[in-house]
Design an enzyme around this catalytic site. Sequence first.
Site, PDB file in Angstrom:
ATOM      1  N   GLU A 180      -9.579  -3.258  -6.780  1.00 31.18           N
ATOM      2  CA  GLU A 180      -9.134  -2.166  -5.913  1.00 31.18           C
ATOM      3  C   GLU A 180      -8.938  -0.886  -6.707  1.00 31.18           C
ATOM      4  O   GLU A 180      -8.551  -0.907  -7.879  1.00 31.18           O
ATOM      5  CB  GLU A 180      -7.870  -2.538  -5.156  1.00 31.18           C
ATOM      6  CG  GLU A 180      -6.683  -2.963  -5.977  1.00 31.18           C
ATOM      7  CD  GLU A 180      -5.452  -3.191  -5.072  1.00 31.18           C
ATOM      8  OE1 GLU A 180      -5.057  -2.245  -4.358  1.00 31.18           O
ATOM      9  OE2 GLU A 180      -4.915  -4.301  -5.070  1.00 31.18           O
ATOM     10  N   SER A 221       0.841  -1.193   0.000  1.00 33.96           N
ATOM     11  CA  SER A 221       0.000   0.000   0.000  1.00 33.96           C
ATOM     12  C   SER A 221       0.882   1.250   0.000  1.00 33.96           C
ATOM     13  O   SER A 221       1.717   1.411  -0.879  1.00 33.96           O
ATOM     14  CB  SER A 221      -0.961  -0.039   1.188  1.00 33.96           C
ATOM     15  OG  SER A 221      -1.963   0.935   1.064  1.00 33.96           O
ATOM     16  N   HIS A 256      -7.470  -4.906  -2.036  1.00 33.36           N
ATOM     17  CA  HIS A 256      -6.240  -4.225  -1.649  1.00 33.36           C
ATOM     18  C   HIS A 256      -5.442  -5.049  -0.638  1.00 33.36           C
ATOM     19  O   HIS A 256      -5.981  -5.501   0.369  1.00 33.36           O
ATOM     20  CB  HIS A 256      -6.624  -2.870  -1.046  1.00 33.36           C
ATOM     21  CG  HIS A 256      -5.478  -1.976  -0.737  1.00 33.36           C
ATOM     22  ND1 HIS A 256      -4.639  -1.480  -1.703  1.00 33.36           N
ATOM     23  CD2 HIS A 256      -5.032  -1.461   0.444  1.00 33.36           C
ATOM     24  CE1 HIS A 256      -3.740  -0.702  -1.139  1.00 33.36           C
ATOM     25  NE2 HIS A 256      -3.951  -0.680   0.170  1.00 33.36           N
TER      26      HIS A 256
END
Length: 310
Positions: free
Chosen positions: A251, A157, A281
């Site tokens: 995502e 991320s 995600h």
Amino acid sequence: MFYLETHPWKGSSMTQQQRLALDELLRHGPLDVGGDVAEQRAIFHGMIASTPLPEDVTARPDELGGVPVVVVETPDLDPSRVILYFHGGAYALGSAPDSVGLASDIARRVRARAISVDYRLAPEDPFPAAVDDAVAAYRALLGQGVPAARIAFVGESAGGGLVAAVLVALKDSALPQPASAAVFSPWADLTVSGTSISSKEKLDPALTPEALRTRARDYLGHHDPAAPLASPIYADLSGLPPLLIQVGSHEILLDDAIRLTARAASDDVPVELQVWPEVPHVFQSFAAILDDADQALNAAAAFIRHNWRD
């Protein structure tokens, strides 16, 4: 070399049930990435802490270059090889201790130590604090005598975007590049302008465009969101080591991964993009309940092992 891999559809009822169950879990979970920072940090920590670590994982606090880190070890590792790990959390949530579960899972498969960097978070410490901390930790690791050829970067991320930004910063500082880097669902464009931000919004059970824009403002302050060390899709990536990018098709950051891959390929970086269908995600965090995640982590481990330079 540019290699694109879209993982084949696996239509077994079990696989589909796993994906649907994970989607429901995330949609009805308590975490709001764009919510009050203090509240969401506590919620994030509680979610992580609810899953105990395997008994054979050890994690101890340490520091590198004045930056707090957590050293993660699993059995049968080669202590001369290191995964330098960067956690996610939109630059405002998460911590190195919270990352131990995923970091240890990767370290076990690679048979290396993992060192998770507890970089400073926004809004208390905005950009470029995270980049500065990451560079300081890596510089200190080199100073301990660990060769760059035996270090791999991994991030998820925001930590995935940070990996790419740090590699650019290392190049700017004339520091040696690590052997490779693997990133999961990277947040690589803090302008939040990718096509999938809107086209995947209803499919994404974990992130929203509003949450990302809130956290981008917290992290950037007065800085340009398209600055190369904030949004590496706008950076010159030439000279970076082999790069693996994994992302789920459900995502809103799908386009960040695609554009980061395209930028790397354009700049002659050996890069592989793996798109996993119908998963969310950082799906790699759910290897205990999702076969796709287990397979993705195996692929990432194989990539890292293949690219050790010694």
